[in-house]
Design a protein around this motif. Sequence first.
Motif, short mmCIF file in Angstrom:
data_model
loop_
_atom_site.label_atom_id
_atom_site.label_comp_id
_atom_site.label_asym_id
_atom_site.label_seq_id
_atom_site.Cartn_x
_atom_site.Cartn_y
_atom_site.Cartn_z
N TRP A 14 5.85 -28.08 9.26
CA TRP A 14 6.55 -28.33 10.51
C TRP A 14 6.12 -27.27 11.51
CZ3 TRP A 14 11.91 -30.78 11.05
CH2 TRP A 14 12.02 -31.90 10.22
N GLU A 60 19.25 -26.27 -2.21
CA GLU A 60 18.54 -26.20 -0.93
C GLU A 60 17.08 -25.78 -1.09
OE1 GLU A 60 21.15 -24.52 2.33
OE2 GLU A 60 22.19 -23.82 0.53
N GLY A 104 12.27 -26.86 0.74
CA GLY A 104 13.53 -27.59 0.81
C GLY A 104 13.32 -29.07 0.62
N PRO A 105 14.41 -29.79 0.35
CA PRO A 105 14.30 -31.22 0.09
C PRO A 105 13.99 -32.06 1.34
CG PRO A 105 16.59 -30.50 -0.02
CD PRO A 105 15.76 -29.28 0.14
N ARG A 106 14.22 -31.52 2.53
CA ARG A 106 14.01 -32.32 3.75
C ARG A 106 12.81 -31.89 4.58
NH1 ARG A 106 18.99 -31.53 7.02
NH2 ARG A 106 18.85 -29.53 6.01
N ARG A 107 12.64 -30.60 4.76
CA ARG A 107 11.60 -30.13 5.70
C ARG A 107 10.40 -29.51 5.03
NH1 ARG A 107 16.18 -27.59 9.29
NH2 ARG A 107 15.78 -25.85 7.90
#
Length: 140
Positions: free
Chosen positions: A113, A95, A26-29
């Motif tokens: 993460w 996403e 994904g672009p954030r995580r």
Amino acid sequence: MAGPRNLLVATVVVRNAEGKLLLIRGPRRGWECPGGRVEEGESIQAGAVREVKEETGIDVELTRFCGVYHNVTQTITIFLFMGRPTGGKLTTSEESLEVGYYPVDEGLAKVTWKNLRQRIESCLAEEAPFLVEFDENDYP
């Protein structure tokens, strides 16, 4: 005045016939299993299946309910399922910058993460359904 709303999220740990994990970047995580917000009026299981399709292009059958992670302070409840692919074609989306199947060890190494990796490991452990409650200070 309305009270706080609880955000419902459904995530699916998908393994193909070779046992490989379906992951998205994904672009954030970064790398994680497909999943996302359950829409109003939608069942949790239907939301899980829809999110996998939207993020990966893959149709899935949910094979097992794994458990729940609940962020008490942010009132976010994450339902986790195991699933298997039944059709579709790997496709990226807004996403998911990348999608693919990876051997479990390689896939887990991609998930940077800690809390996201921990959720996958909890599902793969095939323990009885679990409930993990935490507050925003427990995870980044």
